[in-house]
Each structure stands twice: as C-alpha cells, then as structure tokens.
Design a protein around this motif. Structure first.
Motif, PDB file in Angstrom:
ATOM      1  N   ALA A 178       0.810  -1.222   0.000  1.00 32.18           N
ATOM      2  CA  ALA A 178       0.000   0.000   0.000  1.00 32.18           C
ATOM      3  C   ALA A 178       0.838   1.264   0.000  1.00 32.18           C
ATOM      4  CB  ALA A 178      -0.932   0.015   1.218  1.00 32.18           C
ATOM      5  N   TRP A 179       2.064   1.233   0.518  1.00 29.26           N
ATOM      6  CA  TRP A 179       2.851   2.449   0.660  1.00 29.26           C
ATOM      7  C   TRP A 179       4.199   2.403  -0.054  1.00 29.26           C
ATOM      8  CZ3 TRP A 179       1.912   2.711   6.676  1.00 29.26           C
ATOM      9  CH2 TRP A 179       0.589   3.093   6.896  1.00 29.26           C
ATOM     10  N   VAL A 180       5.006   1.400   0.281  1.00 25.53           N
ATOM     11  CA  VAL A 180       6.399   1.416  -0.195  1.00 25.53           C
ATOM     12  C   VAL A 180       6.474   1.270  -1.714  1.00 25.53           C
ATOM     13  CG1 VAL A 180       8.635   0.278  -0.035  1.00 25.53           C
ATOM     14  CG2 VAL A 180       7.220   0.545   2.011  1.00 25.53           C
ATOM     15  N   VAL A 181       5.854   0.220  -2.245  1.00 26.81           N
ATOM     16  CA  VAL A 181       5.939  -0.003  -3.692  1.00 26.81           C
ATOM     17  C   VAL A 181       5.281   1.145  -4.473  1.00 26.81           C
ATOM     18  CG1 VAL A 181       5.266  -1.550  -5.561  1.00 26.81           C
ATOM     19  CG2 VAL A 181       6.152  -2.493  -3.423  1.00 26.81           C
ATOM     20  N   PRO A 182       4.079   1.621  -4.119  1.00 26.24           N
ATOM     21  CA  PRO A 182       3.537   2.775  -4.854  1.00 26.24           C
ATOM     22  C   PRO A 182       4.373   4.040  -4.719  1.00 26.24           C
ATOM     23  CG  PRO A 182       1.792   1.624  -3.687  1.00 26.24           C
ATOM     24  CD  PRO A 182       3.078   1.058  -3.193  1.00 26.24           C
ATOM     25  N   PHE A 183       5.020   4.221  -3.555  1.00 26.20           N
ATOM     26  CA  PHE A 183       5.847   5.408  -3.375  1.00 26.20           C
ATOM     27  C   PHE A 183       7.065   5.388  -4.300  1.00 26.20           C
ATOM     28  CE2 PHE A 183       9.402   7.562  -1.202  1.00 26.20           C
ATOM     29  CZ  PHE A 183       8.860   8.830  -1.070  1.00 26.20           C
ATOM     30  N   CYS A 184       7.620   4.220  -4.542  1.00 30.21           N
ATOM     31  CA  CYS A 184       8.843   4.109  -5.349  1.00 30.21           C
ATOM     32  C   CYS A 184       8.567   3.845  -6.825  1.00 30.21           C
ATOM     33  CB  CYS A 184       9.737   2.995  -4.805  1.00 30.21           C
ATOM     34  SG  CYS A 184      10.283   3.247  -3.098  1.00 30.21           S
ATOM     35  N   THR A 185       7.375   3.439  -7.171  1.00 31.95           N
ATOM     36  CA  THR A 185       7.068   3.055  -8.545  1.00 31.95           C
ATOM     37  C   THR A 185       6.174   4.107  -9.168  1.00 31.95           C
ATOM     38  OG1 THR A 185       7.191   0.743  -7.863  1.00 31.95           O
ATOM     39  CG2 THR A 185       6.213   1.203 -10.018  1.00 31.95           C
ATOM     40  N   ALA A 186       6.617   4.666 -10.298  1.00 32.51           N
ATOM     41  CA  ALA A 186       5.847   5.718 -10.954  1.00 32.51           C
ATOM     42  C   ALA A 186       4.689   5.157 -11.756  1.00 32.51           C
ATOM     43  CB  ALA A 186       6.758   6.546 -11.859  1.00 32.51           C
ATOM     44  N   ASP A 187       4.864   3.959 -12.343  1.00 30.82           N
ATOM     45  CA  ASP A 187       3.800   3.388 -13.162  1.00 30.82           C
ATOM     46  C   ASP A 187       3.079   2.311 -12.378  1.00 30.82           C
ATOM     47  OD1 ASP A 187       5.999   1.785 -13.100  1.00 30.82           O
ATOM     48  OD2 ASP A 187       5.672   0.918 -15.078  1.00 30.82           O
ATOM     49  N   GLY A 188       1.812   2.129 -12.659  1.00 34.39           N
ATOM     50  CA  GLY A 188       1.040   1.102 -11.968  1.00 34.39           C
ATOM     51  C   GLY A 188       1.108  -0.228 -12.677  1.00 34.39           C
ATOM     52  N   GLY A 189       0.237  -1.126 -12.279  1.00 33.50           N
ATOM     53  CA  GLY A 189       0.171  -2.425 -12.931  1.00 33.50           C
ATOM     54  C   GLY A 189       1.193  -3.411 -12.456  1.00 33.50           C
ATOM     55  N   TRP A 195       6.237  10.081   4.672  1.00 32.64           N
ATOM     56  CA  TRP A 195       5.165  10.227   5.659  1.00 32.64           C
ATOM     57  C   TRP A 195       4.009  11.073   5.108  1.00 32.64           C
ATOM     58  CZ3 TRP A 195       3.113   7.883   9.376  1.00 32.64           C
ATOM     59  CH2 TRP A 195       2.263   8.520  10.293  1.00 32.64           C
ATOM     60  N   ARG A 196       4.323  12.070   4.303  1.00 27.69           N
ATOM     61  CA  ARG A 196       3.281  12.868   3.676  1.00 27.69           C
ATOM     62  C   ARG A 196       2.464  12.009   2.716  1.00 27.69           C
ATOM     63  NH1 ARG A 196       6.358  16.060   1.236  1.00 27.69           N
ATOM     64  NH2 ARG A 196       6.815  17.305   3.090  1.00 27.69           N
ATOM     65  N   PHE A 197       3.134  11.093   2.016  1.00 30.84           N
ATOM     66  CA  PHE A 197       2.425  10.194   1.116  1.00 30.84           C
ATOM     67  C   PHE A 197       1.537   9.236   1.903  1.00 30.84           C
ATOM     68  CE2 PHE A 197       2.422   5.999  -0.971  1.00 30.84           C
ATOM     69  CZ  PHE A 197       1.670   6.306  -2.100  1.00 30.84           C
ATOM     70  N   VAL A 198       2.013   8.793   3.072  1.00 22.14           N
ATOM     71  CA  VAL A 198       1.227   7.874   3.890  1.00 22.14           C
ATOM     72  C   VAL A 198      -0.027   8.573   4.417  1.00 22.14           C
ATOM     73  CG1 VAL A 198       1.233   6.546   6.020  1.00 22.14           C
ATOM     74  CG2 VAL A 198       3.207   6.447   4.493  1.00 22.14           C
ATOM     75  N   ARG A 199       0.123   9.813   4.840  1.00 19.58           N
ATOM     76  CA  ARG A 199      -1.008  10.525   5.422  1.00 19.58           C
ATOM     77  C   ARG A 199      -2.045  10.947   4.387  1.00 19.58           C
ATOM     78  NH1 ARG A 199      -0.162  15.076   6.919  1.00 19.58           N
ATOM     79  NH2 ARG A 199       2.015  15.435   6.363  1.00 19.58           N
ATOM     80  N   THR A 200      -1.584  11.439   3.258  1.00 23.20           N
ATOM     81  CA  THR A 200      -2.505  11.989   2.264  1.00 23.20           C
ATOM     82  C   THR A 200      -2.908  10.983   1.189  1.00 23.20           C
ATOM     83  OG1 THR A 200      -0.661  12.814   0.923  1.00 23.20           O
ATOM     84  CG2 THR A 200      -1.524  14.276   2.633  1.00 23.20           C
ATOM     85  N   GLY A 201      -2.042  10.016   0.913  1.00 21.98           N
ATOM     86  CA  GLY A 201      -2.315   9.061  -0.152  1.00 21.98           C
ATOM     87  C   GLY A 201      -2.112   9.622  -1.542  1.00 21.98           C
ATOM     88  N   ARG A 202      -1.621  10.854  -1.649  1.00 23.58           N
ATOM     89  CA  ARG A 202      -1.385  11.460  -2.942  1.00 23.58           C
ATOM     90  C   ARG A 202       0.017  11.142  -3.432  1.00 23.58           C
ATOM     91  NH1 ARG A 202      -3.106  17.608  -1.890  1.00 23.58           N
ATOM     92  NH2 ARG A 202      -1.765  17.183  -0.080  1.00 23.58           N
TER      93      ARG A 202
END
Length: 846
Positions: A213-224, A447-454
């Motif tokens: 939910a956090w680490v992989v989306p934070f480091c990866t620009a593309d989804g899938g 931490w900002r990404f974790v709190r906001t999800g953006r």
C-alpha cells in the motif's frame, strides 16, 4: 516418554548419512555449469536475468536504493548488489548464477543428514529444483531452502530458529509476506508456540500491507505491478478488495481456480513429482498455501506455469512433507513383506521417470528430444552465430549507462544490462516509460504520502529506448508474454500478430543500424538542430565591400565545411577543380586555357570579373542554361532586402550619367557576362550574398587580393593611359583610373598564351591587332553578340573616349575603344557601384 512431535524418519546408518554431501556437491556443480553455459550461449532472458542485473548495477554504481522497491519490495537486492564490488562486471552474472546453484543444492545436504540417502536423491530428482536453477535468476529460489529449514526447525522444537527463518520469506518479495503469516499460523496452531506464532502473523501482515500500500507505490511511478497487477485485476483493486471478492463470490473464485486446464496441470505436476506423498501431511503444507493461491488465482499463464520460478514458494514445503512421509511408508513396506530395498528401488524408479519427463536436466526428455529454447541441449552450446551476434551487439551499442536499451526478451547479455534503463521489447520503444527519481526523497516525503495518499511531488524521469535489439530467429515475446516456438515459428497467432506489428512499426520509426541474418539493431534518430535563419539586412544597410581578414572591419566570415557540403572534385588529370568542374592550380588559381564551367544554380549570383587588358580577343563559349540568359526572357527577381541601385554609363557614352532607380535594371545581374569594369590598383568584385540585392558597398579594403589568390603569375602588360574608367558614386562623374593598376592580372584565367604588348597610339589613331584577334570597340547590338562564334571578327566603331584597339592583319583599323567595353557585349546595362573613400576603384556589379 517419546516426543510425539519428533519426525518419523527412516532408520539410517552412519554410512548412509555421508551420501547426502555427495548428492549436494554433484547437484551444485551440474546446476552451476549448466546455468553459466546457458548464459554464455545467449539463451538467458531479459525479464528473468537482465532486469535483475540492471537493478543490481544501478544499486552498486549509482546508489539508487529505491531499485529494491521498484515494482516489488525486495530488500535483499542490496546484498546481492555487492557482487559488482567483489568481482569484475563481466563475471557478475556468472557469480550470481553460481551462488543460486549453491543455495538450491543445500536442501540435498540437509535431507541426506536428516532422512538419509533416498531423501537426498529424491531432492536431486525434484523438477522445481532444476527449473528454478536453470530459469535464469530470481530471488524466489531462496524460498526452497528457507521453507525446508523452517519446517525442520519447527518440527525439531527450535522455536527461535524457526521464528527467524519464518521472517525471511517476507524479505524475498512482498507477496511472500503472506508465507510469513502462514509460518506463524503453523507455529501457533500445530506447534503450540503462541508467542512466536503471533509474532510472525502480526509482522507478516503488517509488512505485506506497508509494502503493497505504501512502499511499492511510493517508489514506482507506473502502476500495474505487484498486487495491483493485471493478473489479479479481476479480484479488485487491492488486497482488501480481493479478500472481499473471495468471501462474497466464492463460486466465481472456484470457477477461475478449477476451470482452467493449465492450473490442473500445474497442481498435478507439482504433487505428482513427489508421488503425491505430501498430501499425507496436509498441515505441513500450510506455509505453501500463499504461493499456491497466488498461482491459481492469477489469470496470467506464467504464474501457473510448471516450468517457471513461481513453483519455488511451494516446493520447499512440499519436499519436506515428502520426507516426513518416507519413514511411515518404509515401515509399511517392511511389514508388508516388500522389503526396504525393493521399496527404495521402486521409489527411485518412479521419481526418476517423473524427472525424465519434467526436469530440464542432462538426462531428461526436454534436454535431448525437444527444441525448447530454454532447456534443450542447444541452449547450452554456444555457436558461431551466437558469437557473431554478441560481437555485433557490443560493436553497435555504446557502453554508455545513460543510453536506454530495449532488447527482445529472449536475447540478453550482462554488458547490455549495465545501464540505468534496460528492459524487454517493446517497453519504452514507442511511448516514454516513467521512472521516479528518489535520490532526494526524505522520510518526510514518505510520511506525507502515507497521510494523504497522494502521489509524492518528486521528480519523475521518462526514458525512451535509444537502441532496440531483436533476433527474429529466437522465440517472440511481447514484453514477458511469449508463445510456443516450434521449429522456428510462433504457434500463438495472437502473440505472433502483435509482435510482427510492433516490429514493423519499430522499423518505420527507428533507424536501422544492422539488419542481417535475422538480427535487427535499431537506433532512435537524433533530432537535427534547425539551421539558423538568415537575417535579412535592414533597409538601407550596405554589404561588406570585400572579404577582409578575420577580425578586420567589414570582414565576411568564412562558412566552415559541414556534412552535406560538396568537396571540390578532382579533374581526370589529377588536378583539383572548382565547384562546377573547373580545374585549378595549387593555391586555387584556375588552369590557364581551361574551359570555364557554369556555376550551379543558386540564389547567390556568381562573382564575375572583367577581362584583363589585351584579352578581349579570347573566344569564350557561355552555356545559356538559365532563363535570364536568353534575350527577351525575364530572370526571376531576387527578393529585395535593400534599395535597388541603378545607373552607370551607357556603352557608347563617355560622359557620366545621372543615376536613376527603376528596379528592373537589376536583372542584368543574371546575364551571361558582367558589366564593364574599370581597371585600377584596388579594383575588386563584391560578392552579393544570397537573398540580398545589390547595394552600395561601404568603405573597406580593396578586393584585389581575392583575385590574386586565383592566379599563379600575373602577366606583364603595360596599361594604356586611359585603359579604364573609374566607377563613380551616385551623383558624381567618372574619373580616370590611376595608372598604377594595369588590368593584366586577370589574363592567366582566360588564356594560356602570353598577351601581345602593344604600345598605346595617339588619340584617334587605329591600332592593328595581332593576326587572329578581334577588334575591340563599343558594345555591339544584340545581333553582334552572336558574331563571337564566327571566324571573321566584325569591326565596331569606337566611342569618344575609347582606348587603343587593334584590328586583324589586312583589315581596316577600328576606332579606339575603352578596355572594359569587351565585357559589355554580354549585357545590356551596367550598374555603377560607388568607389571607396580611399580612392580605389570599384568594379561594376552586374
């Protein structure tokens, strides 16, 4: 009281225990040699080795720590990246494959010491061991010894060791954090180890959620990628949605799991390779359930392919369960009268038969009787073609880590992967691929990404493949989706159609560097910088009078040679020629007597110079190739950028005329011959740049030096007292030219023979020209121009101030004419350009 949790093992002697080490050593050597030979034969793949090499190299060389969490969370990658620090880069792939073979062979040693020779041999025959060892390189291979060691420690009462080993699957890859949860559940439910069990359950669940939910989306620009990949999209957008779908739509899940024949084959081969013995120990299979579920719930065939690396998550637990069943089965064989030896021989024969059918070992069907690209005997034999392909790739593709490279999935080499961006065709070929740069990321950003999800406001770098390498004789892949490749042909029509379409598009959009024998190397065209636009001179501005030395006022810069600039050709005699084919002497002077070539058509009019004194008798043939050279036809006017200049003396008038400014008088610029040019010490010709009109030239150095570069030795001919007329500026009268500038310098350009020196006669007297030469006079009418090609010259009356002229022997003398009037035969009117302030003469511009 005996321990009821103690494993039921076969009674083995001390002699039998030593054979486990021999099986381990043999298995390790064979796996390592075959894996290295396969890599050297160019039969490794991009997705299964090349991407790992690229990530490891970026971790080592560029410190990109986020590569360990790019697409998947694999915290053990930095440990493997140290191989580039310990060995040369070229040896890194071989070291990785050898280390993988060593790790995979370890359970054979443990099984031999714990369960005896038969268990060690059974492990050596288990086909997932071979497919994981020879299917290039993946961190998943660590799961086989980890799960075997965990169950061995858990069943032996070593709780601390089991707890540590239970945490390791989560570090291999984030989906295997669910394996850690199941390891804790096994300790909690079947071993009574509550603290250790709950610890693994909590830590595994927390790690799985944080990573996905956090680490992989934070480091990866593309989804899938990861848990949100397309293979599980039908379950929902994430792990939570997948659980809800399985609970609320169980029939749909069962139809997907058991409705695909390939998934039945996957389960049948995996359990059948161990004679279905693991089914008699179902509680030992609990750690293997996440890996089995991920394969069965996936819609991607690679996930439930029996020859892929996805079997590693279940193979360790299944083999341990097999070893646990060996003891009771041996006891049953002894009590039934079959005997332990006969039972062992039968067991060995059954396992060997399954091994021959499924395993890619040197004694298997896949090795000897199939044309499998990955596992046949040809995959381990480097050929001359493989060596040629490798040499061509290393020669054509620069070793620049900044150049992105995309290769066909079935064509991989370690040196190609040592760059920032390296992937499988067609990723990054037609559309830019996004990669997030976390070099300046901080914990506050996370931490900002974790709190906001953006999405974090961090730099995102996009790359496109600069080089593309394809080998059409190898199995075709669209990214990681391949096809059944039999006898050099793809049997999957959909994959073949898509691959061919992509190759055709790549040929059209990219440049071809190499295309021979099926090997295709393409390169992205480099953008061509637009040529600087020529700025037109402002109205009223003047052009430089001549090309002065660099740094002097009024100097005209020299245009350097550039790609596409024509080089002066060489005449058949070995002499260099001017543009257009005119032979020249060393230094640039034209060869005397050589025919003058017509200059190429361009917007810049050719520089025309007046004839030297005494050369009016030379017959010069001019090729009329342009519309302006024909009488009665109009030349295409140049776009005016400055006021046109008009005027100049008429051919048969000695007195100066007042200048006027009709624009059409500029057209004689394109006529065959230039206007009259007075002689003088500093007489020069102004070259008009392309696209600019003739305008009065500013004060500058005379252009006589430019003409001197084109001749070798000037002829010595005394000038007549009034050999030429100085061009006067607008509104001024013509003045006699200085006597210090005879016009004999132009003579070597027109003829090879030396001129005949003639003494200047008195005014009004006739001068006899040498035999064979024409008289000189005023500009004849248009009809008289054609008489140049006749044998007998026509006498022309001289003007009022005509200079001395000569007539052929036996003919009446002609009236004296000015020296420059010979040039006026080829044009109607002339334009006089004002003379510079220093008193030098200026040649009229046509």
């Amino acid at each position: 009281m005996p321990d009821i949790h103690a494993p039921a093992t076969l009674p083995v002697g001390t002699n039998n225990r030593g054979f486990g080490g021999a099986v381990f050593l043999g298995l390790f050597v064979v796996l390592a040699v075959m894996a290295c030979l396969k890599y050297l034969a160019l039969h490794s793949t991009v997705f299964d080795l090349g991407v790992f090499l690229s990530n490891l190299y970026s971790l080592h060389a560029f410190g990109q720590w986020w590569r360990a969490f790019l697409g998947h969370a694999q915290p053990l990658l930095p440990v493997y990246a140290q191989v580039y620090r310990l060995v040369p880069d070229q040896a890194a792939p071989l070291v990785l494959l050898t280390a993988q073979a060593f790790v995979l062979a370890l359970p054979a040693l443990w099984a031999g010491r714990r369960y005896g020779l038969l268990a060690a041999v059974a492990y050596g025959l288990f086909f997932p061991v071979w497919t994981n060892g020879l299917f290039d390189f993946h961190l998943d291979h660590l799961l086989i010894p980890i799960l075997f060691a965990f169950l061995a420690a858990a069943t032996s009462g070593r709780t601390v060791t089991a707890f540590v080993l239970g945490l390791l699957p989560a570090l291999v890859k984030e989906p295997y954090a669910l394996t850690t949860v199941c390891c804790g559940a096994y300790l909690l439910l079947f071993q009574g180890r509550r603290a250790a069990g709950w610890g693994l359950v909590v830590l595994g669940s927390l790690y799985f959620y944080v990573a996905t939910a956090w680490v992989v989306p934070f480091c990866t620009a593309d989804g899938g990628l990861g848990a949100q990949s397309g293979a599980y999209a039908w379950l929902g957008g994430g792990p939570g949605a997948a659980v809800v779908t399985m609970l609320t739509h169980p029939l749909t899940v069962l139809a997907e799991v058991f409705g695909v024949p390939g998934k039945w084959k996957y389960l049948g081969f995996l359990f059948g390779a161990l004679l279905f013995f693991p089914l008699f120990r179902p509680k030992l299979l609990l750690p293997a359930l996440p890996a089995l579920a991920l394969s069965l719930l996936s819609t991607h065939p690679n996930y439930y392919g029996w020859a892929n690396h996805y079997t590693a998550g279940a193979a360790g637990a299944l083999f341990f369960a097999f070893c646990e069943v060996l003891g009771p089965v041996r006891i049953l064989a002894r009590q039934s009268g079959v005997g332990v030896r006969r039972f062992g021989a039968a067991l060995f024969a059954a396992l060997g038969l399954v091994h021959v059918m499924l395993a890619p070992s040197p004694v298997s069907r896949l090795f000897w009787f199939s044309d499998s690209f990955a596992f046949s005997s040809e995959a381990y034999e480097p050929t001359a073609r493989d060596a040629a392909i490798l040499g061509e790739m290393l020669k054509s593709v620069p070793r620049d880590p900044a150049l992105a490279l995309v290769s066909q999935n079935s064509l991989n080499w370690g040196a190609l992967a040592e760059r920032l961006d390296y992937n499988s065709f067609p990723l990054g070929v037609f559309e830019p691929h996004l990669v997030r740069d976390l070099s300046k990321a901080t914990l506050a950003d996370f931490w900002r990404f974790v709190r906001t999800g953006r999405t974090p406001d961090l730099p995102v770098r996009s790359w496109q493949a600069q080089y593309v390498i394809l080998d059409l004789t190898r199995p075709w892949f669209v990214l990681d989706q391949g096809c059944e490749f039999v006898d050099g042909a793809c049997r999957d029509e959909d994959v073949a159609r898509e691959f061919n379409t992509l190759v055709i598009r790549a040929r059209q959009e990219l440049e071809t560097v190499h295309d021979a024998g099926g090997l295709l190397i393409l390169r992205r065209p480099q953008p061509v910088a637009p040529a600087p636009a020529v700025q037109p001179a402002p109205e009223g501005a003047t052009q430089p009078a001549q090309q002065a030395s660099p740094g002097e006022p009024g100097a005209v810069p020299t245009i350097p040679a550039s790609p596409g600039t024509s080089v002066a050709p060489v005449a058949p005699g070995g002499q260099p020629t001017q543009p257009g084919g005119q032979p020249t002497q060393p230094g640039g002077a034209p060869v005397p007597g050589a025919p003058q070539a017509v200059p190429p058509a361009s917007g810049v009019p050719a520089v025309q110079t007046p004839p030297a004194p005494g050369t009016e008798d030379i017959e010069v043939e001019v090729l009329d190739r342009f519309p302006g050279n024909y009488p009665g036809k109009k030349a295409k006017p140049m776009p005016p950028t400055a006021p046109a200049v008009e005027g100049g003396p008429t051919p048969d008038a000695a007195a100066p005329e007042e200048p006027s400014a009709p624009k059409k008088e500029r057209r004689p610029r394109r006529h065959e011959a230039p206007a009259e040019t007075p002689a003088g010490p500093d007489a020069g010709i102004q070259a008009v740049p392309e696209g600019q009109a003739d305008v009065p030239a500013p004060e500058a150095a005379p252009k006589r030096e430019r003409r001197a570069r084109r001749q070798q030795t000037p002829a010595a001919t005394p000038a007549a007292p009034d050999a030429g007329v100085q061009a006067a500026p607008e509104g001024q009268t013509e003045v006699p030219a200085p006597e210090t500038a005879p016009k004999r310098e132009r003579r070597p350009r027109r003829q090879a023979a030396q001129p005949v020196e003639v003494a200047p006669p008195a005014d009004g007297a006739a001068v006899t020209a040498p035999e064979g030469q024409a008289p000189v006079g005023e500009t004849p009418p248009k009809k008289e121009r054609r008489s140049r090609r006749r044998e007998a010259p026509v006498e022309v009356p001289a003007g009022p101030e005509a200079g001395p002229s000569v007539a052929p022997s036996g003919d009446a003398p002609a009236q004296p004419a000015p020296k420059p009037e010979r040039r006026s035969r080829r044009s109607r009117d002339t334009i006089e350009i004002p003379s510079p302030a220093d008193g030098g003469e200026r040649a009229p511009t046509p």
